[in-house]
Design a protein around this motif. Structure first.
Motif, PDB file in Angstrom:
ATOM      1  N   PRO A  21       0.798  -1.222   0.000  1.00 40.87           N
ATOM      2  CA  PRO A  21       0.000   0.000   0.000  1.00 40.87           C
ATOM      3  C   PRO A  21       0.834   1.276   0.000  1.00 40.87           C
ATOM      4  O   PRO A  21       0.383   2.313  -0.462  1.00 40.87           O
ATOM      5  CB  PRO A  21      -0.815  -0.115   1.290  1.00 40.87           C
ATOM      6  CG  PRO A  21       0.016  -0.982   2.197  1.00 40.87           C
ATOM      7  CD  PRO A  21       0.683  -1.957   1.280  1.00 40.87           C
ATOM      8  N   ALA A  22       2.055   1.214   0.531  1.00 37.05           N
ATOM      9  CA  ALA A  22       2.863   2.427   0.620  1.00 37.05           C
ATOM     10  C   ALA A  22       3.207   2.991  -0.743  1.00 37.05           C
ATOM     11  O   ALA A  22       3.550   4.164  -0.863  1.00 37.05           O
ATOM     12  CB  ALA A  22       4.136   2.139   1.399  1.00 37.05           C
ATOM     13  N   PHE A  23       3.134   2.180  -1.770  1.00 41.70           N
ATOM     14  CA  PHE A  23       3.529   2.631  -3.090  1.00 41.70           C
ATOM     15  C   PHE A  23       2.323   2.954  -3.976  1.00 41.70           C
ATOM     16  O   PHE A  23       2.473   3.175  -5.153  1.00 41.70           O
ATOM     17  CB  PHE A  23       4.379   1.558  -3.771  1.00 41.70           C
ATOM     18  CG  PHE A  23       5.590   1.163  -2.982  1.00 41.70           C
ATOM     19  CD1 PHE A  23       6.504   2.114  -2.578  1.00 41.70           C
ATOM     20  CD2 PHE A  23       5.813  -0.162  -2.639  1.00 41.70           C
ATOM     21  CE1 PHE A  23       7.621   1.759  -1.852  1.00 41.70           C
ATOM     22  CE2 PHE A  23       6.930  -0.524  -1.904  1.00 41.70           C
ATOM     23  CZ  PHE A  23       7.839   0.438  -1.511  1.00 41.70           C
ATOM     24  N   ALA A  24       1.113   2.968  -3.410  1.00 39.53           N
ATOM     25  CA  ALA A  24      -0.082   3.123  -4.223  1.00 39.53           C
ATOM     26  C   ALA A  24      -0.688   4.509  -4.147  1.00 39.53           C
ATOM     27  O   ALA A  24      -1.701   4.762  -4.743  1.00 39.53           O
ATOM     28  CB  ALA A  24      -1.132   2.089  -3.791  1.00 39.53           C
ATOM     29  N   HIS A  25      -0.097   5.421  -3.388  1.00 34.44           N
ATOM     30  CA  HIS A  25      -0.707   6.724  -3.181  1.00 34.44           C
ATOM     31  C   HIS A  25      -0.510   7.657  -4.382  1.00 34.44           C
ATOM     32  O   HIS A  25       0.610   7.829  -4.850  1.00 34.44           O
ATOM     33  CB  HIS A  25      -0.109   7.403  -1.948  1.00 34.44           C
ATOM     34  CG  HIS A  25      -0.216   6.581  -0.708  1.00 34.44           C
ATOM     35  ND1 HIS A  25      -1.414   6.402  -0.050  1.00 34.44           N
ATOM     36  CD2 HIS A  25       0.704   5.902   0.008  1.00 34.44           C
ATOM     37  CE1 HIS A  25      -1.205   5.652   1.023  1.00 34.44           C
ATOM     38  NE2 HIS A  25       0.068   5.318   1.070  1.00 34.44           N
ATOM     39  N   PRO A  26      -1.578   8.320  -4.847  1.00 30.03           N
ATOM     40  CA  PRO A  26      -1.378   9.363  -5.854  1.00 30.03           C
ATOM     41  C   PRO A  26      -0.654  10.548  -5.228  1.00 30.03           C
ATOM     42  O   PRO A  26      -0.801  10.827  -4.035  1.00 30.03           O
ATOM     43  CB  PRO A  26      -2.814   9.741  -6.268  1.00 30.03           C
ATOM     44  CG  PRO A  26      -3.677   9.294  -5.146  1.00 30.03           C
ATOM     45  CD  PRO A  26      -3.006   8.116  -4.525  1.00 30.03           C
ATOM     46  N   ASP A  27       0.120  11.237  -6.038  1.00 29.35           N
ATOM     47  CA  ASP A  27       0.933  12.346  -5.539  1.00 29.35           C
ATOM     48  C   ASP A  27       0.598  13.585  -6.362  1.00 29.35           C
ATOM     49  O   ASP A  27       0.862  13.639  -7.569  1.00 29.35           O
ATOM     50  CB  ASP A  27       2.416  11.992  -5.683  1.00 29.35           C
ATOM     51  CG  ASP A  27       3.340  13.043  -5.085  1.00 29.35           C
ATOM     52  OD1 ASP A  27       2.841  14.117  -4.690  1.00 29.35           O
ATOM     53  OD2 ASP A  27       4.557  12.796  -5.039  1.00 29.35           O
ATOM     54  N   THR A  28       0.004  14.597  -5.729  1.00 24.39           N
ATOM     55  CA  THR A  28      -0.340  15.816  -6.457  1.00 24.39           C
ATOM     56  C   THR A  28       0.898  16.560  -6.932  1.00 24.39           C
ATOM     57  O   THR A  28       0.810  17.426  -7.810  1.00 24.39           O
ATOM     58  CB  THR A  28      -1.213  16.744  -5.598  1.00 24.39           C
ATOM     59  OG1 THR A  28      -0.532  17.034  -4.373  1.00 24.39           O
ATOM     60  CG2 THR A  28      -2.551  16.099  -5.293  1.00 24.39           C
ATOM     61  N   GLY A  29       2.058  16.217  -6.380  1.00 18.40           N
ATOM     62  CA  GLY A  29       3.303  16.805  -6.860  1.00 18.40           C
ATOM     63  C   GLY A  29       3.676  16.355  -8.259  1.00 18.40           C
ATOM     64  O   GLY A  29       4.507  16.984  -8.914  1.00 18.40           O
ATOM     65  N   ASP A  30       3.049  15.256  -8.747  1.00 22.39           N
ATOM     66  CA  ASP A  30       3.326  14.779 -10.099  1.00 22.39           C
ATOM     67  C   ASP A  30       2.660  15.650 -11.161  1.00 22.39           C
ATOM     68  O   ASP A  30       3.037  15.603 -12.337  1.00 22.39           O
ATOM     69  CB  ASP A  30       2.822  13.340 -10.272  1.00 22.39           C
ATOM     70  CG  ASP A  30       3.599  12.337  -9.425  1.00 22.39           C
ATOM     71  OD1 ASP A  30       4.761  12.633  -9.097  1.00 22.39           O
ATOM     72  OD2 ASP A  30       3.030  11.282  -9.098  1.00 22.39           O
ATOM     73  N   PHE A  31       1.648  16.425 -10.771  1.00 17.74           N
ATOM     74  CA  PHE A  31       0.893  17.224 -11.728  1.00 17.74           C
ATOM     75  C   PHE A  31       1.655  18.490 -12.128  1.00 17.74           C
ATOM     76  O   PHE A  31       2.522  18.977 -11.397  1.00 17.74           O
ATOM     77  CB  PHE A  31      -0.458  17.637 -11.129  1.00 17.74           C
ATOM     78  CG  PHE A  31      -1.451  16.523 -11.009  1.00 17.74           C
ATOM     79  CD1 PHE A  31      -2.404  16.313 -11.996  1.00 17.74           C
ATOM     80  CD2 PHE A  31      -1.444  15.668  -9.911  1.00 17.74           C
ATOM     81  CE1 PHE A  31      -3.330  15.286 -11.891  1.00 17.74           C
ATOM     82  CE2 PHE A  31      -2.364  14.641  -9.791  1.00 17.74           C
ATOM     83  CZ  PHE A  31      -3.311  14.449 -10.789  1.00 17.74           C
ATOM     84  N   VAL A  32       1.307  19.010 -13.284  1.00 16.23           N
ATOM     85  CA  VAL A  32       1.778  20.335 -13.676  1.00 16.23           C
ATOM     86  C   VAL A  32       1.108  21.326 -12.732  1.00 16.23           C
ATOM     87  O   VAL A  32      -0.110  21.494 -12.756  1.00 16.23           O
ATOM     88  CB  VAL A  32       1.402  20.642 -15.140  1.00 16.23           C
ATOM     89  CG1 VAL A  32       1.815  22.062 -15.507  1.00 16.23           C
ATOM     90  CG2 VAL A  32       2.050  19.635 -16.088  1.00 16.23           C
ATOM     91  N   GLN A  33       1.890  21.962 -11.890  1.00 15.62           N
ATOM     92  CA  GLN A  33       1.313  22.769 -10.814  1.00 15.62           C
ATOM     93  C   GLN A  33       0.523  23.967 -11.321  1.00 15.62           C
ATOM     94  O   GLN A  33      -0.423  24.418 -10.670  1.00 15.62           O
ATOM     95  CB  GLN A  33       2.418  23.220  -9.860  1.00 15.62           C
ATOM     96  CG  GLN A  33       3.141  22.059  -9.177  1.00 15.62           C
ATOM     97  CD  GLN A  33       2.201  21.181  -8.345  1.00 15.62           C
ATOM     98  OE1 GLN A  33       1.603  21.638  -7.377  1.00 15.62           O
ATOM     99  NE2 GLN A  33       2.068  19.911  -8.743  1.00 15.62           N
ATOM    100  N   SER A  34       0.858  24.459 -12.493  1.00 13.40           N
ATOM    101  CA  SER A  34       0.121  25.596 -13.047  1.00 13.40           C
ATOM    102  C   SER A  34      -1.292  25.222 -13.470  1.00 13.40           C
ATOM    103  O   SER A  34      -2.116  26.102 -13.752  1.00 13.40           O
ATOM    104  CB  SER A  34       0.879  26.187 -14.239  1.00 13.40           C
ATOM    105  OG  SER A  34       1.019  25.214 -15.270  1.00 13.40           O
TER     106      SER A  34
END
Length: 388
Positions: A21-34
């Motif tokens: 489970p530790a590797f299944a989290h979505p990360d909003t840091g992956d998105f284009v922040q703009s």
């Protein structure tokens, strides 16, 4: 290309994902922040199975800044527009040009007049007056879209089939992703896609019906003369599905061919940081999105400030003074289908699903049984079929 690898049993995948489970989290840091109109935040949410949990809440606009969209409908038979997956006789992915439209005309679907001008309709401001029109919707720059992604993805008991206009997820640049648009056979009209596999919803916001960063693979496989202007990378992450699991192109991050894919075109395998994580892969043919999702989505995970389309706030609820856009679903779902759903007391998506997928002739008796209504009531509520 047909893969020779076996399909991994769903129960085994559930066990593997639960074990990591530790590797299944979505990360909003992956998105284009703009892409974000508001800073992402974590909020309480309820999954579709009733589980109380937390979700990433992200808010984006009608279109990412700098993203070039179109062309969609050609003006005449001498022009070339976007693309369309035709599901009838001579089925396949086509560039929308004179050859394709003449082929449809030969099958009884005429999209142009005697002067070879293509019938084109802006579904945001008008309704088609002909049996077969190319849908070319204008944007509404005021629209805001809010989406929820589970912080801790959960595997569902059984996968969720996406069907027509199903909510798939969101790309890393903030563009929503949906499954198949309604077919010409279902609505009579063609909500044209651009060469990146996207178009504008009747609510005025742009979305994709494809893994757009891997369209080059699709065009090569299906021998279509088209180019998507987005940077193409078959090994890159494209976005996140609404169940929280990542969406990748048709190759692994190391460039290898995925092995052991399940019925949703996903598996547990190493990603860019070497972690063993469940993720989906694009297919090499169109549509190249997963056909189903293995995880549980959040309730109310897609809302917009628009007055039409999926997730819309209806007229008078958003505080705007301009006239509401005609109601309709994503990808050009005609207003008559939503009206029929209201009459029958069912969801528009349930009505479309019951009538069958793209290219299928609806079995009204079976559809009525699925919806829990009489065949007579279903027949009376439906709009008249388009003339082929």
């Amino acid at each position: 290309m047909t893969r020779s690898t076996g399909i991994r049993p769903f129960a085994l995948l559930v066990a593997l994902v639960v074990a990591t489970p530790a590797f299944a989290h979505p990360d909003t840091g992956d998105f284009v922040q703009s892409a974000f109109l508001l800073a992402p935040e974590i909020v309480g949410c309820t999954l579709e199975d009733g589980t109380q949990t937390q979700c990433h809440k992200i808010t984006v606009g009608y279109l990412p800044g700098g993203l070039k969209i179109g062309l969609f409908c050609p003006a005449t038979l001498d022009d070339a527009g976007g693309i369309w997956e035709w599901t009838g006789e001579n089925s396949g992915l086509y560039r929308i040009d004179g050859d394709f439209l003449r082929m449809l005309d030969g099958l009884g679907y005429r999209f142009f007049d005697d002067d070879e001008n293509v019938y084109s309709v802006d579904n945001a401001t008008e309704r088609p007056t002909v049996d077969h029109a190319c849908i070319n919707v204008s944007v509404d720059e005021s629209v805001e879209i809010t989406m929820l992604l589970p912080v801790d993805p959960m595997m569902a008991v059984t996968p969720t089939q996406l069907g027509t206009v199903g909510k798939v997820g969101v790309a890393l640049d903030g563009v929503p992703i949906f499954s198949d648009a309604p077919s010409i056979q279902m609505t009579g009209h063609m909500p044209a896609l651009d060469t990146c596999g996207g178009h504008v919803d009747p609510g005025g916001w742009y979305h994709w019906h494809a893994t757009s960063t891997d369209m080059a693979t699709v065009f090569a496989t299906e021998d279509v003369d088209a180019v998507c202007a987005l940077e193409q990378n078959a090994s890159a992450q494209f976005g996140y599905a609404f169940d929280g699991f990542a969406l990748y192109g048709s190759r692994e991050p190391d460039g290898s061919e995925p092995a052991g894919l399940d019925q949703c075109n996903g598996h547990v395998a190493p990603v860019a940081d070497g972690a063993e994580v469940y993720h989906y892969h694009a297919r090499e043919t169109f549509p190249n999105l997963p056909p189903c999702l293995v995880g549980v989505q959040a309730q109310g995970n897609f809302t917009t400030t628009a007055t039409a389309g999926i997730g819309a706030q209806r007229a008078g609820q958003d505080g705007r003074n301009e006239p509401p856009r005609p109601e309709g679903g994503a990808g050009g779902m005609p207003p008559d289908f939503e009206d029929a759903a209201v009459v029958l007391g069912v969801a528009p998506q349930a009505l479309l699903d019951a009538l069958g997928g793209p290219g299928q002739q609806p079995d009204l008796a079976t559809a009525a049984e699925k919806l829990g209504v009489t065949e007579e009531a279903l027949r009376d509520a439906l709009p008249p079929p388009p003339n082929p």
